[in-house]
Scaffold this motif. Structure first.
Motif, PDB file in Angstrom:
ATOM      1  N   LEU A   1       0.837  -1.211   0.000  1.00  0.00           N
ATOM      2  CA  LEU A   1       0.000   0.000   0.000  1.00  0.00           C
ATOM      3  C   LEU A   1       0.862   1.247   0.000  1.00  0.00           C
ATOM      4  O   LEU A   1       0.562   2.229  -0.681  1.00  0.00           O
ATOM      5  CB  LEU A   1      -0.896   0.008   1.243  1.00  0.00           C
ATOM      6  CG  LEU A   1      -2.192  -0.780   1.145  1.00  0.00           C
ATOM      7  CD1 LEU A   1      -2.905  -0.776   2.490  1.00  0.00           C
ATOM      8  CD2 LEU A   1      -3.105  -0.227   0.066  1.00  0.00           C
TER       9      LEU A   1
ATOM     10  N   PHE B   1       2.332   1.760  -3.382  1.00  0.00           N
ATOM     11  CA  PHE B   1       1.285   2.217  -4.294  1.00  0.00           C
ATOM     12  C   PHE B   1       1.070   3.718  -4.129  1.00  0.00           C
ATOM     13  O   PHE B   1       1.001   4.468  -5.102  1.00  0.00           O
ATOM     14  CB  PHE B   1      -0.017   1.452  -3.997  1.00  0.00           C
ATOM     15  CG  PHE B   1      -1.153   1.808  -4.918  1.00  0.00           C
ATOM     16  CD1 PHE B   1      -2.043   2.817  -4.600  1.00  0.00           C
ATOM     17  CD2 PHE B   1      -1.333   1.121  -6.111  1.00  0.00           C
ATOM     18  CE1 PHE B   1      -3.090   3.149  -5.451  1.00  0.00           C
ATOM     19  CE2 PHE B   1      -2.379   1.444  -6.964  1.00  0.00           C
ATOM     20  CZ  PHE B   1      -3.251   2.459  -6.633  1.00  0.00           C
ATOM     21  N   ALA B   2       0.978   4.167  -2.868  1.00  0.00           N
ATOM     22  CA  ALA B   2       0.768   5.592  -2.605  1.00  0.00           C
ATOM     23  C   ALA B   2       1.954   6.427  -3.101  1.00  0.00           C
ATOM     24  O   ALA B   2       1.790   7.578  -3.490  1.00  0.00           O
ATOM     25  CB  ALA B   2       0.562   5.832  -1.106  1.00  0.00           C
TER      26      ALA B   2
ATOM     27  N   ASN C   1      -6.857  -8.338  -4.875  1.00  0.00           N
ATOM     28  CA  ASN C   1      -7.519  -7.182  -5.476  1.00  0.00           C
ATOM     29  C   ASN C   1      -6.522  -6.052  -5.730  1.00  0.00           C
ATOM     30  O   ASN C   1      -6.490  -5.459  -6.820  1.00  0.00           O
ATOM     31  CB  ASN C   1      -8.634  -6.688  -4.536  1.00  0.00           C
ATOM     32  CG  ASN C   1      -9.267  -5.403  -5.017  1.00  0.00           C
ATOM     33  OD1 ASN C   1     -10.134  -5.394  -5.886  1.00  0.00           O
ATOM     34  ND2 ASN C   1      -8.834  -4.282  -4.455  1.00  0.00           N
ATOM     35  N   ASN C   2      -5.717  -5.764  -4.730  1.00  0.00           N
ATOM     36  CA  ASN C   2      -4.783  -4.641  -4.857  1.00  0.00           C
ATOM     37  C   ASN C   2      -3.724  -4.909  -5.913  1.00  0.00           C
ATOM     38  O   ASN C   2      -3.273  -3.995  -6.614  1.00  0.00           O
ATOM     39  CB  ASN C   2      -4.137  -4.344  -3.497  1.00  0.00           C
ATOM     40  CG  ASN C   2      -5.139  -3.783  -2.508  1.00  0.00           C
ATOM     41  OD1 ASN C   2      -6.291  -3.521  -2.854  1.00  0.00           O
ATOM     42  ND2 ASN C   2      -4.706  -3.599  -1.274  1.00  0.00           N
TER      43      ASN C   2
ATOM     44  N   ILE D   1      -5.207  -3.950  -9.171  1.00  0.00           N
ATOM     45  CA  ILE D   1      -5.258  -2.488  -9.327  1.00  0.00           C
ATOM     46  C   ILE D   1      -3.880  -1.962  -9.714  1.00  0.00           C
ATOM     47  O   ILE D   1      -3.744  -1.045 -10.538  1.00  0.00           O
ATOM     48  CB  ILE D   1      -5.763  -1.816  -8.033  1.00  0.00           C
ATOM     49  CG1 ILE D   1      -7.170  -2.310  -7.676  1.00  0.00           C
ATOM     50  CG2 ILE D   1      -5.737  -0.308  -8.169  1.00  0.00           C
ATOM     51  CD1 ILE D   1      -8.275  -1.835  -8.577  1.00  0.00           C
TER      52      ILE D   1
ATOM     53  N   MET E   1      -3.284  -2.230 -13.309  1.00  0.00           N
ATOM     54  CA  MET E   1      -3.978  -1.210 -14.084  1.00  0.00           C
ATOM     55  C   MET E   1      -3.247   0.132 -14.015  1.00  0.00           C
ATOM     56  O   MET E   1      -3.082   0.815 -15.024  1.00  0.00           O
ATOM     57  CB  MET E   1      -5.392  -1.052 -13.539  1.00  0.00           C
ATOM     58  CG  MET E   1      -6.145  -0.053 -14.343  1.00  0.00           C
ATOM     59  SD  MET E   1      -7.871  -0.327 -14.301  1.00  0.00           S
ATOM     60  CE  MET E   1      -8.386   1.252 -14.905  1.00  0.00           C
ATOM     61  N   TYR E   2      -2.806   0.508 -12.808  1.00  0.00           N
ATOM     62  CA  TYR E   2      -2.105   1.784 -12.670  1.00  0.00           C
ATOM     63  C   TYR E   2      -0.756   1.761 -13.385  1.00  0.00           C
ATOM     64  O   TYR E   2      -0.210   2.808 -13.716  1.00  0.00           O
ATOM     65  CB  TYR E   2      -1.930   2.136 -11.189  1.00  0.00           C
ATOM     66  CG  TYR E   2      -3.126   2.865 -10.606  1.00  0.00           C
ATOM     67  CD1 TYR E   2      -4.326   2.199 -10.392  1.00  0.00           C
ATOM     68  CD2 TYR E   2      -3.059   4.220 -10.297  1.00  0.00           C
ATOM     69  CE1 TYR E   2      -5.426   2.861  -9.872  1.00  0.00           C
ATOM     70  CE2 TYR E   2      -4.159   4.890  -9.773  1.00  0.00           C
ATOM     71  CZ  TYR E   2      -5.334   4.207  -9.561  1.00  0.00           C
ATOM     72  OH  TYR E   2      -6.432   4.870  -9.051  1.00  0.00           O
TER      73      TYR E   2
ATOM     74  N   CYS F   1      -0.540   0.713 -16.221  1.00  0.00           N
ATOM     75  CA  CYS F   1      -0.980   0.797 -17.618  1.00  0.00           C
ATOM     76  C   CYS F   1      -1.078  -0.579 -18.275  1.00  0.00           C
ATOM     77  O   CYS F   1      -0.762  -0.725 -19.456  1.00  0.00           O
ATOM     78  CB  CYS F   1      -0.017   1.688 -18.406  1.00  0.00           C
ATOM     79  SG  CYS F   1      -0.892   2.715 -19.607  1.00  0.00           S
ATOM     80  N   ASN F   2      -1.526  -1.578 -17.501  1.00  0.00           N
ATOM     81  CA  ASN F   2      -1.668  -2.916 -18.060  1.00  0.00           C
ATOM     82  C   ASN F   2      -3.073  -3.420 -17.751  1.00  0.00           C
ATOM     83  O   ASN F   2      -3.279  -4.266 -16.865  1.00  0.00           O
ATOM     84  CB  ASN F   2      -0.604  -3.850 -17.458  1.00  0.00           C
ATOM     85  CG  ASN F   2      -0.684  -5.256 -18.017  1.00  0.00           C
ATOM     86  OD1 ASN F   2      -1.448  -5.527 -18.950  1.00  0.00           O
ATOM     87  ND2 ASN F   2       0.095  -6.161 -17.457  1.00  0.00           N
ATOM     88  N   LEU F   3      -4.047  -2.874 -18.464  1.00  0.00           N
ATOM     89  CA  LEU F   3      -5.441  -3.236 -18.220  1.00  0.00           C
ATOM     90  C   LEU F   3      -5.713  -4.721 -18.483  1.00  0.00           C
ATOM     91  O   LEU F   3      -6.357  -5.380 -17.652  1.00  0.00           O
ATOM     92  CB  LEU F   3      -6.352  -2.350 -19.073  1.00  0.00           C
ATOM     93  CG  LEU F   3      -7.850  -2.562 -18.931  1.00  0.00           C
ATOM     94  CD1 LEU F   3      -8.303  -2.333 -17.505  1.00  0.00           C
ATOM     95  CD2 LEU F   3      -8.610  -1.626 -19.886  1.00  0.00           C
ATOM     96  N   PRO F   4      -5.219  -5.292 -19.590  1.00  0.00           N
ATOM     97  CA  PRO F   4      -5.455  -6.723 -19.808  1.00  0.00           C
ATOM     98  C   PRO F   4      -4.871  -7.573 -18.681  1.00  0.00           C
ATOM     99  O   PRO F   4      -5.480  -8.547 -18.247  1.00  0.00           O
ATOM    100  CB  PRO F   4      -4.751  -7.014 -21.136  1.00  0.00           C
ATOM    101  CG  PRO F   4      -4.613  -5.696 -21.804  1.00  0.00           C
ATOM    102  CD  PRO F   4      -4.483  -4.690 -20.722  1.00  0.00           C
TER     103      PRO F   4
ATOM    104  N   ASN G   1     -14.557  -3.596  -9.179  1.00  0.00           N
ATOM    105  CA  ASN G   1     -13.329  -3.238  -9.897  1.00  0.00           C
ATOM    106  C   ASN G   1     -13.267  -3.958 -11.244  1.00  0.00           C
ATOM    107  O   ASN G   1     -12.921  -3.355 -12.269  1.00  0.00           O
ATOM    108  CB  ASN G   1     -12.097  -3.587  -9.052  1.00  0.00           C
ATOM    109  CG  ASN G   1     -11.882  -2.605  -7.914  1.00  0.00           C
ATOM    110  OD1 ASN G   1     -12.312  -1.457  -7.974  1.00  0.00           O
ATOM    111  ND2 ASN G   1     -11.212  -3.055  -6.877  1.00  0.00           N
TER     112      ASN G   1
ATOM    113  N   SER H   1     -15.617  -2.362 -13.703  1.00  0.00           N
ATOM    114  CA  SER H   1     -15.072  -1.096 -14.225  1.00  0.00           C
ATOM    115  C   SER H   1     -14.005  -1.370 -15.274  1.00  0.00           C
ATOM    116  O   SER H   1     -13.912  -0.671 -16.288  1.00  0.00           O
ATOM    117  CB  SER H   1     -14.469  -0.266 -13.094  1.00  0.00           C
ATOM    118  OG  SER H   1     -15.440   0.056 -12.132  1.00  0.00           O
TER     119      SER H   1
ATOM    120  N   LEU I   1     -13.900  -0.237 -19.280  1.00  0.00           N
ATOM    121  CA  LEU I   1     -12.801   0.525 -19.865  1.00  0.00           C
ATOM    122  C   LEU I   1     -12.199  -0.214 -21.043  1.00  0.00           C
ATOM    123  O   LEU I   1     -11.766   0.393 -22.021  1.00  0.00           O
ATOM    124  CB  LEU I   1     -11.729   0.778 -18.789  1.00  0.00           C
ATOM    125  CG  LEU I   1     -10.565   1.669 -19.154  1.00  0.00           C
ATOM    126  CD1 LEU I   1     -11.033   3.031 -19.621  1.00  0.00           C
ATOM    127  CD2 LEU I   1      -9.630   1.832 -17.964  1.00  0.00           C
TER     128      LEU I   1
END
Lengths: 302, 389
Positions: free
Chosen positions: A194, A197-198, A224-225, A228, A231-232, A234-237, A262, A265, A269
């Motif tokens: 975490l 990530f921040a 889950n994290n 996420i 995705m952050y 830049c790897n949506l797949p 999630n 969403s 996208l």
């Protein structure tokens, strides 16, 4: 025939709340002189109704502190919890005539345990309302009772992150790392994940969440994290693949509303056209596989 | 557990607008020469966030995608439009252009109100007390990292802080861990929705002799106001998302920007009747190069009015004859100060209190010797005790 306490507990663990509600619907509403069994049945019935999101009906069965918040009256819930906290305090200090020394210790211990549970609920209520300062004060109270509890100490760091005070959270987690042996599996890595990530280090955060999952593959928060973080980065797949894989392999652990929200969403996208079909398939599968209290409306399949 | 935002949500001035953009080929055939652009439009301007004109993608096959994240600091309040456009060559050779528009509005997270009051200080330079009230106009709690006042050119600002109270939780045992959390929470500057923080600053001219004073000119705005400076506010959101805002220039009446000023730098506040005492005055000229009156010779005169050429002592005698002075001027050293060489000069005035009690000093005015024009004035009070015999 009345279901046994053990039977109801088993059904609850399976997520079969409709059956729990059916098996307890013939209860006699417990009054002040009600038997222990009557009160237990009342509580189970109210709990099952709440789990099935029939909050109004649950409130009619039992005056519960957290139900008004579910009905859009959060201040009422807060007020009830504060009253309950003071009630537990008063009960713990009550001198019960005729109790032996051992019985008195058990009495105080029981009411302390209940008071801790209420404090936990107060923490959660304040967090829901984004009143992180107040939530932190309750963590401070809990730490007064259990100063070496690493879960509570981690909570301080999580709330500091929620506030946005990264440097304070970093100091908190660093101080905790010396207590690693006493921490539940994966908590140390989740904390580090975490923080990274921040700080914008999504690759580093992913590695930490992977570490948490190695310790416990049913760790839904880490799973889950980690998605996420994909995705952050830049790897949506990659994010979609990660969540779908976790749901397929450990549905019982990972099938939760936030995970579904999630993933939904991410589908939206990834492709406007195919998203509707993907969400419908997810909704059907979650409805079949999930417990009765899983709220699949979060998928927005319509 | 981390959760993705479900909509554009509310975006505030000073925060970073960050968005994930995904461009995918949903057809069954490849497309070529793909140029992707992302722009943010407001009423006043258009900002390019990504421009793929010079580096087009050679091709995107069926199901393939190109994803990127763009970020932009929101600098305007009001409607914004994110325009994401793709131009490409279709399989049949036709050039196609596909724009998509996403609208959102940015709001001001704070309501800032300021109030200035010019205070003629008894010692030191005149100063402005500037009070700022910063109110949280959002729907969530904001963690304020700081509210800071950056003084304008030629000025310095110091925050006037109230005495801090140390809170105690009486009546219950505190573990070190619990006490540390309470202490941390007490030190946080959290603003609930509608909550406000009030700060007070003392703004004055930079002291002479400093490098800044030599170089600086106080900025005059509109001919009758001084630019005091700007308030800067920095805050943190969830997971450390930073926001930062600076206000417009805050102004105050032009008391600070004088060509020549008279300042009382040392005065005894309690004296004895019929015992002479001294006050020290500083005569300072500003560094405003456009002024033609800074240089020259000046003298200190007594009272609200005086005859041309009247000395301080003559003025004091006149005041006493007129029954106006319970504190009279005995002498001034030197009689005349010359500011043509130095920016500052010191004058010592000797006074004699005649009556006990709180007494006003005579009004002391700074006049130039040639034209008898008054540039500045100071006044003060002293407590006169009976003479100890």
């Amino acid at each position: 025939m009345r279901e046994s306490e053990e039977g109801l507990r088993r059904l609850a663990l399976q997520g079969a709340w409709r059956i729990v509600a059916e098996r307890t619907q013939g209860f006699q509403s417990a009054g002040p002189r009600g038997s222990k069994e009557a009160w237990q049945e009342t509580a189970w019935h109210a709990l099952a109704l709440a789990k099935l999101r029939a909050y109004g009906a649950a409130l009619e069965v039992l005056a519960s502190a957290d139900l008004p918040a579910q009905l859009g009256r959060p201040q009422e819930s807060l007020d009830r919890f504060y009253i309950l906290f003071q009630f537990c305090d008063a009960q713990r200090e009550l001198q019960s005539a005729g109790l032996t020394a051992d019985a008195e210790v058990r009495w105080r211990g029981q009411w302390s345990q209940r008071q801790n549970a209420v404090a936990g609920s107060l923490m959660a209520q304040h967090c829901s309302a984004r009143e992180y300062g107040a939530a932190l004060e309750w963590v401070g109270w809990a730490l007064d009772q259990h100063p070496d509890d690493p879960v509570l100490q981690s909570r301080v760091g999580h709330l500091q992150l929620a506030l946005g005070d990264i440097s304070a959270a970093s100091a908190t987690f660093k101080a905790l790392s010396g207590n690693a042996a006493r921490m539940p599996a994966g908590l140390l890595q989740r904390n580090r994940g975490l923080l990274l990530f921040a700080q914008g280090d999504f690759q580093g955060a992913m590695k930490e969440f992977d570490g948490a999952l190695s310790a416990d593959s049913s760790d839904t928060i880490a799973a889950n994290n980690r998605a996420i973080c994909h995705m952050y980065a830049c790897n949506l797949p990659g994010a979609i693949k990660a969540i779908e894989g976790d749901l397929r392999s450990r549905a019982a652990a990972h099938l939760q509303e936030t995970v579904l929200l999630n993933l939904s969403s991410m589908y939206e996208l990834s492709s406007a056209g195919a998203a509707a079909e993907s969400k419908r398939a997810l909704s059907d599968w979650a409805g079949r596989s999930g417990p009765d209290d899983l709220d699949i409306s979060c998928i927005r399949a319509d | 557990m981390l959760k993705l935002p479900q909509s554009f949500g509310v975006i505030y001035l000073g925060e970073a607008f960050c968005t994930y953009i995904s461009v995918s080929n949903t057809s069954s055939e490849p497309v070529t020469n793909i140029v992707i652009k992302a722009e943010l439009q407001t009423d006043r301007q258009k900002v390019t966030l990504k421009d793929g004109t010079k580096t087009p993608l050679p091709s995107l096959g069926p199901g393939e995608r190109e994803d990127f994240i763009v970020s932009h600091d929101v600098k305007e309040v009001g409607p914004h439009t994110l325009v994401c456009s793709t131009s490409y060559t279709a399989p049949d050779g036709e050039q196609k252009y596909v724009p998509q528009y996403f609208k959102f509005a940015s709001h001001n997270p704070f309501s800032v109100r300021t109030k200035s009051r010019t205070v003629a200080a008894e010692t030191g330079a005149p100063q402005v007390l500037m009070e700022a009230c910063v109110e949280n106009a959002t729907k969530g709690t904001l963690f304020l990292e700081y509210v800071r006042f950056d003084a304008g050119t030629g000025l310095s600002a110091t925050r006037v802080a109230p005495p801090t109270a140390v809170g105690q939780s009486a009546g219950r045992h505190r573990s070190p861990a619990g006490a540390a959390v309470s202490s941390y929470v007490a030190g946080l500057q959290l603003l609930d929705p509608g909550g406000a923080v009030n700060t007070l600053y003392r703004v004055q001219r930079l002291g002479p002799g400093t490098a800044e004073h030599a170089a600086a000119q106080v900025t005059i705005v509109g001919g009758n106001s001084t630019a005091l400076g700007r308030l800067e506010i920095k805050w943190r959101g969830m997971l450390g998302d930073m926001g930062r805002l600076q206000t417009q220039q805050i102004t105050a009446p032009v008391l600070l920007a004088k060509d020549v000023e008279l300042v009382m730098t040392a005065v005894e506040k309690e004296v004895q009747a019929e015992v002479p005492f001294n006050i020290t005055l500083a005569v300072r000229r500003s560094n405003d190069a456009s002024s033609t009156v800074n240089s020259g010779q000046y003298t200190v005169v007594c009272g609200p009015s005086s005859a041309p050429g009247e000395t301080l002592a003559e003025g004091a005698a006149r005041e006493q004859r007129d029954g106006q002075g319970n504190v009279v001027v005995l002498s001034q050293t030197p009689d005349v100060v010359d500011l043509s060489e130095a920016a500052e000069a010191s004058v010592q005035v000797t006074l004699l209190p005649l009556r006990t009690g709180v007494q006003h000093l005579p009004l002391l005015r700074l006049q130039d010797v040639q034209r008898h024009v008054t540039f500045d004035a100071v006044e003060s009070t002293v407590m006169v005790h009976p003479c100890a015999s």
